[in-house]
Scaffold this motif. Sequence first.
Motif, PDB file in Angstrom:
ATOM      1  N   GLY A  73       0.788  -1.224   0.000  1.00  0.00           N
ATOM      2  CA  GLY A  73       0.000   0.000   0.000  1.00  0.00           C
ATOM      3  C   GLY A  73       0.817   1.270   0.000  1.00  0.00           C
ATOM      4  N   ARG A  74       2.146   1.140   0.107  1.00  0.00           N
ATOM      5  CA  ARG A  74       3.001   2.331   0.168  1.00  0.00           C
ATOM      6  C   ARG A  74       3.123   2.953  -1.227  1.00  0.00           C
ATOM      7  N   PRO A  75       2.862   4.273  -1.357  1.00  0.00           N
ATOM      8  CA  PRO A  75       2.958   4.926  -2.665  1.00  0.00           C
ATOM      9  C   PRO A  75       4.372   5.435  -2.935  1.00  0.00           C
ATOM     10  N   SER A  76       4.684   5.597  -4.201  1.00  0.00           N
ATOM     11  CA  SER A  76       5.916   6.259  -4.624  1.00  0.00           C
ATOM     12  C   SER A  76       5.632   6.889  -5.966  1.00  0.00           C
ATOM     13  N   GLY A  77       6.382   7.931  -6.302  1.00  0.00           N
ATOM     14  CA  GLY A  77       6.049   8.624  -7.537  1.00  0.00           C
ATOM     15  C   GLY A  77       7.231   9.281  -8.210  1.00  0.00           C
ATOM     16  N   ARG A  78       7.011   9.598  -9.472  1.00  0.00           N
ATOM     17  CA  ARG A  78       7.951  10.379 -10.276  1.00  0.00           C
ATOM     18  C   ARG A  78       7.153  11.386 -11.076  1.00  0.00           C
ATOM     19  N   THR A  92       9.083  10.556  -2.590  1.00  0.00           N
ATOM     20  CA  THR A  92       9.241   9.504  -1.586  1.00  0.00           C
ATOM     21  C   THR A  92       8.243   9.742  -0.466  1.00  0.00           C
ATOM     22  N   PRO A  93       7.410   8.757  -0.095  1.00  0.00           N
ATOM     23  CA  PRO A  93       6.363   8.978   0.902  1.00  0.00           C
ATOM     24  C   PRO A  93       6.926   9.280   2.294  1.00  0.00           C
ATOM     25  N   VAL A  94       6.273  10.214   2.964  1.00  0.00           N
ATOM     26  CA  VAL A  94       6.654  10.594   4.324  1.00  0.00           C
ATOM     27  C   VAL A  94       5.572  10.189   5.324  1.00  0.00           C
ATOM     28  N   ARG A  95       4.321  10.541   5.014  1.00  0.00           N
ATOM     29  CA  ARG A  95       3.213  10.188   5.917  1.00  0.00           C
ATOM     30  C   ARG A  95       1.892  10.297   5.155  1.00  0.00           C
ATOM     31  N   GLN A  96       0.859   9.713   5.768  1.00  0.00           N
ATOM     32  CA  GLN A  96      -0.485   9.770   5.204  1.00  0.00           C
ATOM     33  C   GLN A  96      -1.439  10.083   6.342  1.00  0.00           C
ATOM     34  N   THR A  97      -2.107  11.247   6.273  1.00  0.00           N
ATOM     35  CA  THR A  97      -2.965  11.695   7.362  1.00  0.00           C
ATOM     36  C   THR A  97      -4.240  12.292   6.801  1.00  0.00           C
ATOM     37  N   ALA A  98      -5.395  11.787   7.247  1.00  0.00           N
ATOM     38  CA  ALA A  98      -6.700  12.344   6.898  1.00  0.00           C
ATOM     39  C   ALA A  98      -6.863  12.540   5.392  1.00  0.00           C
ATOM     40  N   GLY A  99      -6.465  11.545   4.633  1.00  0.00           N
ATOM     41  CA  GLY A  99      -6.650  11.597   3.191  1.00  0.00           C
ATOM     42  C   GLY A  99      -5.594  12.361   2.424  1.00  0.00           C
ATOM     43  N   VAL A 100      -4.619  12.912   3.115  1.00  0.00           N
ATOM     44  CA  VAL A 100      -3.537  13.672   2.468  1.00  0.00           C
ATOM     45  C   VAL A 100      -2.239  12.874   2.588  1.00  0.00           C
ATOM     46  N   THR A 101      -1.613  12.595   1.451  1.00  0.00           N
ATOM     47  CA  THR A 101      -0.339  11.882   1.434  1.00  0.00           C
ATOM     48  C   THR A 101       0.776  12.868   1.164  1.00  0.00           C
ATOM     49  N   THR A 102       1.776  12.873   2.043  1.00  0.00           N
ATOM     50  CA  THR A 102       2.901  13.802   1.933  1.00  0.00           C
ATOM     51  C   THR A 102       4.134  13.067   1.431  1.00  0.00           C
ATOM     52  N   PHE A 103       4.801  13.672   0.433  1.00  0.00           N
ATOM     53  CA  PHE A 103       6.011  13.112  -0.157  1.00  0.00           C
ATOM     54  C   PHE A 103       7.174  14.090   0.008  1.00  0.00           C
ATOM     55  N   ARG A 104       8.374  13.548   0.114  1.00  0.00           N
ATOM     56  CA  ARG A 104       9.593  14.344   0.007  1.00  0.00           C
ATOM     57  C   ARG A 104      10.008  14.351  -1.459  1.00  0.00           C
ATOM     58  N   GLU A 105      10.229  15.530  -2.016  1.00  0.00           N
ATOM     59  CA  GLU A 105      10.576  15.637  -3.437  1.00  0.00           C
ATOM     60  C   GLU A 105      12.085  15.784  -3.607  1.00  0.00           C
ATOM     61  N   THR A 106      12.645  14.954  -4.492  1.00  0.00           N
ATOM     62  CA  THR A 106      14.069  14.996  -4.809  1.00  0.00           C
ATOM     63  C   THR A 106      14.232  15.242  -6.304  1.00  0.00           C
ATOM     64  N   VAL A 107      15.004  16.245  -6.653  1.00  0.00           N
ATOM     65  CA  VAL A 107      15.266  16.530  -8.066  1.00  0.00           C
ATOM     66  C   VAL A 107      16.285  15.523  -8.581  1.00  0.00           C
ATOM     67  N   THR A 108      15.922  14.794  -9.629  1.00  0.00           N
ATOM     68  CA  THR A 108      16.821  13.777 -10.192  1.00  0.00           C
ATOM     69  C   THR A 108      17.507  14.251 -11.463  1.00  0.00           C
ATOM     70  N   ALA A 109      16.934  15.226 -12.140  1.00  0.00           N
ATOM     71  CA  ALA A 109      17.553  15.794 -13.353  1.00  0.00           C
ATOM     72  C   ALA A 109      16.946  17.166 -13.580  1.00  0.00           C
ATOM     73  N   THR A 110      17.762  18.114 -14.006  1.00  0.00           N
ATOM     74  CA  THR A 110      17.244  19.464 -14.235  1.00  0.00           C
ATOM     75  C   THR A 110      17.959  20.119 -15.404  1.00  0.00           C
ATOM     76  N   ARG A 111      17.204  20.958 -16.105  1.00  0.00           N
ATOM     77  CA  ARG A 111      17.750  21.693 -17.247  1.00  0.00           C
ATOM     78  C   ARG A 111      17.607  23.193 -17.029  1.00  0.00           C
ATOM     79  N   SER A 112      17.444  23.581 -15.766  1.00  0.00           N
ATOM     80  CA  SER A 112      17.368  25.002 -15.436  1.00  0.00           C
ATOM     81  C   SER A 112      17.848  25.195 -13.996  1.00  0.00           C
ATOM     82  N   THR A 113      17.932  26.438 -13.568  1.00  0.00           N
ATOM     83  CA  THR A 113      18.353  26.750 -12.192  1.00  0.00           C
ATOM     84  C   THR A 113      17.153  27.053 -11.305  1.00  0.00           C
TER      85      THR A 113
END
Length: 256
Positions: A73-78, A92-113
Motif C-alpha cells: 500500500g506504500r505509494p511512490s512517484g515520479r 518519496t512517501p513521508v506520511r499519510q494523514t486524513a486523506g492527504v499523502t505527503t512526499f519528500r521531493e528529490t530533483v533527479t535531473a534538471t535543465r534550469s536553475t
Amino acid sequence: MQRGPRDVAGIINSMRKLIIPITVVALAATASVAAAWTGARPIGGTWNGTARSVTDTSVTFTVHGNISIGTDGRPSGRAELGAPLNCSVRWTPVRQTAGVTTFRETVTATRSTLCEDGGRVNLSRAADGTLRYRWTNGDLASIAYLDGISGHWRGVGRTAAGGRVTTDLIVRGTVLGGIEGSVGYGPPLTCSGYWVPLSGNTPGWRRFTEVITQSHTTACVGIGTASVALRTDGRLQYRWTGGGYVTTAVLNRVAG
C-alpha cells in the motif's frame, strides 16, 4: 553427553517458544505498515495538469506525474515538471494523514536553475475526482488540480456507417482544475477546433462542446458534443455526437 527423548522434546518446545513471538512481531509490523498507507491507494495512477506558483502567480508549469502503489500500500512517484522549471523529480512517501499523502521531493535531473530540491508535495483526491497538488519549500509554494486525461492523444475514429477518420486530441488541465482541449481530424473531414467544458459530467466522463474553427471540407460539422473517459488500460475512450452522427474511438497517449 547423550540426551533422551524427553530432553530432545524439551529443547524443541523451548525453540518454539522463541520462534513464535518473533514471527508474531514480524507479522504485526507488516500489518501496521500496510494499514498506515491504506488511504494512499486512491492517488495511484497517471496525473497531469498545470500548477501555479502561490508566491509569484505569473509563473505556471505543467506537471506530469505517475504514482505507483506497492503491495504493502506504500505509494511512490515520479514527475516531470515543465518550463520554466524543466526538471525531473522523485516523490518519496513521508506520511499519510486524513486523506492527504505527503512526499519528500528529490530533483533527479534538471535543465534550469529554477527547480528547487528538497520540497514537500501533498496529494489528495478532490470531490470531482481530480488530484489536489500542493508543493512547498520554505516560503515557496505551488498548487494545482491534476487529472488523468490531460495530454496528447491520437487514434482512429469510426462512424456507425463504417467511416474512419484520424483523431488528434490535446487535453490540458487548468490551474483551478478545469479542462480544455484542442482537436484535429484528418481526411475526409480535414478540420480542427477547440473544446469547451460542459457541466453535468457522469462519473468518469468529461463532456465538451466542440467548436470547429478551421475546415477544408464541407463534411466537418461546426458544433458537436465530445465525451472522453480514461480506460483501465490507460487509453482514452472517445465519443462524438452532432448533426445526427456518432463517432467513437479508443485513443492512445502520444509520448512526449
